[in-house]
Enzyme design. Sequence first.
Site, mmCIF file in Angstrom:
data_model
loop_
_atom_site.group_PDB
_atom_site.id
_atom_site.type_symbol
_atom_site.label_atom_id
_atom_site.label_comp_id
_atom_site.label_asym_id
_atom_site.label_seq_id
_atom_site.Cartn_x
_atom_site.Cartn_y
_atom_site.Cartn_z
ATOM 1 N N GLY A 46 53.524 93.452 32.833
ATOM 2 C CA GLY A 46 53.592 93.825 31.419
ATOM 3 C C GLY A 46 52.906 95.154 31.204
ATOM 4 C CD GLN A 51 48.087 98.160 29.559
ATOM 5 O OE1 GLN A 51 49.126 97.575 29.280
ATOM 6 N NE2 GLN A 51 47.447 97.965 30.690
ATOM 7 C CB CYS A 92 44.189 94.492 32.867
ATOM 8 S SG CYS A 92 44.733 95.639 31.583
ATOM 9 C CG LEU A 93 49.205 97.433 35.272
ATOM 10 C CD1 LEU A 93 50.531 97.909 34.685
ATOM 11 C CD2 LEU A 93 49.220 97.519 36.794
ATOM 12 C CG HIS A 134 47.012 90.754 29.293
ATOM 13 N ND1 HIS A 134 45.970 90.576 30.177
ATOM 14 C CD2 HIS A 134 47.318 92.080 29.367
ATOM 15 C CE1 HIS A 134 45.646 91.741 30.717
ATOM 16 N NE2 HIS A 134 46.466 92.674 30.259
ATOM 17 C CD GLU A 135 50.971 93.279 28.442
ATOM 18 O OE1 GLU A 135 50.388 94.303 28.047
ATOM 19 O OE2 GLU A 135 50.927 92.907 29.632
ATOM 20 C CG HIS A 138 46.525 95.780 26.423
ATOM 21 N ND1 HIS A 138 45.364 96.385 26.848
ATOM 22 C CD2 HIS A 138 47.042 95.176 27.521
ATOM 23 C CE1 HIS A 138 45.185 96.150 28.143
ATOM 24 N NE2 HIS A 138 46.195 95.407 28.580
#
Length: 169
Positions: A46, A51, A92-93, A134-135, A138
């Site tokens: 995702g 981000q 997480c990226l 999670h997204e 963000h």
Amino acid sequence: MALLSILRYPDPRLHTVARPVQAVDARIRDLVADMLDTMYDAQGIGLAATQINVHERVVVIDVSEDRNQPLVLINPAIEWASTERVKGEEGCLSVPGIYDGVERAVAVRVNALDGEGRSRTIEAEGMLAVCIQHEMDHLMGKVFVEYLSPLKRNRIKSKLLKQLREERA
Ligand code: GNR
Ligand code: NI
């Protein structure tokens, strides 16, 4: 194909609250295409616009094994979340190399616009439910490490800042 650079924790820009998209126009479609390229390149499941330092409510997800089932969520809104919760390992990226347990609703129902601006409702459980939550965090300026203890979070912060310094040296 355009790859965008991904902000890394503890970059303060990760705590920006995203604004709703006004219209799914060519600019948003280009953004979605670039976000999908970036997510696949980084091997994530995702990516939220936050981000890549774009503070609009746009998310891309692909939890499929073959990486060929992209999901686009624009202006996502949780309509329902199960009271049942489960703790799972998250990464997480924007927090590379760090994995820890986070408790989330087991199942959610989300309404969002898709990549063509059509409204759709998604019922999710398992990895997809986790990823959607999670997204959406963000988009609210929240990174998963904020669910961890202050001690763990500070250790993660120090480790990532040291990595950044070493990369720049
Ligand atoms: O690639 C990702 N994997 C992942 C694993 C467990 C829980 C959440 C995620 S999302 C993450 C990509 C990312 O950082 N999205 O914001
Ligand atoms: Ni993330």
